[in-house]
Design a protein around this motif. Structure first.
Motif, PDB file in Angstrom:
ATOM      1  N   LYS A  81      43.065 -16.751  11.789  1.00 16.03           N
ATOM      2  CA  LYS A  81      44.313 -15.998  11.803  1.00 16.03           C
ATOM      3  C   LYS A  81      44.011 -14.520  12.022  1.00 16.03           C
ATOM      4  O   LYS A  81      43.102 -13.976  11.402  1.00 16.03           O
ATOM      5  CB  LYS A  81      45.065 -16.175  10.486  1.00 16.03           C
ATOM      6  CG  LYS A  81      46.406 -15.474  10.442  1.00 16.03           C
ATOM      7  CD  LYS A  81      47.112 -15.691   9.114  1.00 16.03           C
ATOM      8  CE  LYS A  81      48.433 -14.933   9.100  1.00 16.03           C
ATOM      9  NZ  LYS A  81      49.060 -15.009   7.794  1.00 16.03           N
ATOM     10  N   LEU A  82      44.769 -13.910  12.917  1.00 16.22           N
ATOM     11  CA  LEU A  82      44.686 -12.468  13.139  1.00 16.22           C
ATOM     12  C   LEU A  82      46.076 -11.896  12.933  1.00 16.22           C
ATOM     13  O   LEU A  82      46.985 -12.164  13.707  1.00 16.22           O
ATOM     14  CB  LEU A  82      44.178 -12.151  14.547  1.00 16.22           C
ATOM     15  CG  LEU A  82      44.121 -10.676  14.928  1.00 16.22           C
ATOM     16  CD1 LEU A  82      43.208  -9.897  13.980  1.00 16.22           C
ATOM     17  CD2 LEU A  82      43.659 -10.528  16.376  1.00 16.22           C
ATOM     18  N   LEU A  87      42.755 -10.368   8.821  1.00 18.54           N
ATOM     19  CA  LEU A  87      42.264 -11.505   9.589  1.00 18.54           C
ATOM     20  C   LEU A  87      41.636 -12.477   8.621  1.00 18.54           C
ATOM     21  O   LEU A  87      41.178 -12.096   7.540  1.00 18.54           O
ATOM     22  CB  LEU A  87      41.296 -11.089  10.701  1.00 18.54           C
ATOM     23  CG  LEU A  87      39.976 -10.414  10.375  1.00 18.54           C
ATOM     24  CD1 LEU A  87      38.902 -11.398   9.936  1.00 18.54           C
ATOM     25  CD2 LEU A  87      39.480  -9.670  11.596  1.00 18.54           C
ATOM     26  N   ARG A 123      41.358  -5.601  17.886  1.00 19.88           N
ATOM     27  CA  ARG A 123      42.200  -6.781  18.140  1.00 19.88           C
ATOM     28  C   ARG A 123      41.787  -7.464  19.442  1.00 19.88           C
ATOM     29  O   ARG A 123      41.688  -8.691  19.505  1.00 19.88           O
ATOM     30  CB  ARG A 123      43.675  -6.390  18.188  1.00 19.88           C
ATOM     31  CG  ARG A 123      44.233  -5.874  16.871  1.00 19.88           C
ATOM     32  CD  ARG A 123      45.718  -5.565  16.995  1.00 19.88           C
ATOM     33  NE  ARG A 123      46.480  -6.777  17.167  1.00 19.88           N
ATOM     34  CZ  ARG A 123      46.733  -7.656  16.193  1.00 19.88           C
ATOM     35  NH1 ARG A 123      46.291  -7.425  14.967  1.00 19.88           N
ATOM     36  NH2 ARG A 123      47.420  -8.743  16.422  1.00 19.88           N
ATOM     37  N   SER A 127      40.104 -11.146  19.402  1.00 21.95           N
ATOM     38  CA  SER A 127      40.872 -12.192  20.084  1.00 21.95           C
ATOM     39  C   SER A 127      40.062 -12.859  21.194  1.00 21.95           C
ATOM     40  O   SER A 127      40.135 -14.064  21.387  1.00 21.95           O
ATOM     41  CB  SER A 127      42.168 -11.629  20.660  1.00 21.95           C
ATOM     42  OG  SER A 127      43.005 -11.172  19.626  1.00 21.95           O
TER      43      SER A 127
END
Length: 129
Positions: A81-82, A87, A123, A127
């Protein structure tokens, strides 16, 4: 997913029954997280340069078998999960193919002790990683 950290189990990490004392799984998780940041392109010190620290918000361990003296443990890290300021990583401790423990840890990005959004560069790298 490839292991991002591995080490032989040391005698000092075991109790009198020859199994790893539970607190060492968190140490291994921490070693793995440091390695994971590097694999996603955020090596040690980069977050500091961007004015961000990360702190543990919560962690949970779930054991399924014991690592023992003489084993070699390998720990995989997977981003699950971010969020905007946090996170969550799932860290799986294995001996060979046998899962010993999973550690789920949520980290929060902070600056001056307060939660802040992850920088866009972080991010993007997390990702993509």
């Amino acid at each position: 997913m490839p292991a991002v950290w591995s080490a032989p189990v040391r005698f000092v990490e075991c109790d009198q029954q020859g199994v790893v004392f539970n607190a060492h799984y968190l140490i291994w998780a921490d070693e793995t997280v440091t390695a994971w940041w590097g694999t996603v392109g955020v090596p040690h010190g980069v977050l500091d340069a961007w004015g961000v620290e990360y702190l543990v918000k919560a962690t949970a361990l779930d054991w399924s078998s014991s690592a023992r003296y003489g084993d070699t443990v390998a720990v995989d890290a997977e981003l699950t999960k971010l969020g905007r300021t946090s996170l969550t990583l799932l860290l799986t401790v294995r001996v060979g193919e046998r899962v010993c423990c999973t550690v789920q840890t949520t980290y929060v990005a902070t600056a001056d002790g307060r939660p802040v959004p992850w920088p866009d560069e972080v991010r993007a790298r997390v990702s993509a990683g």
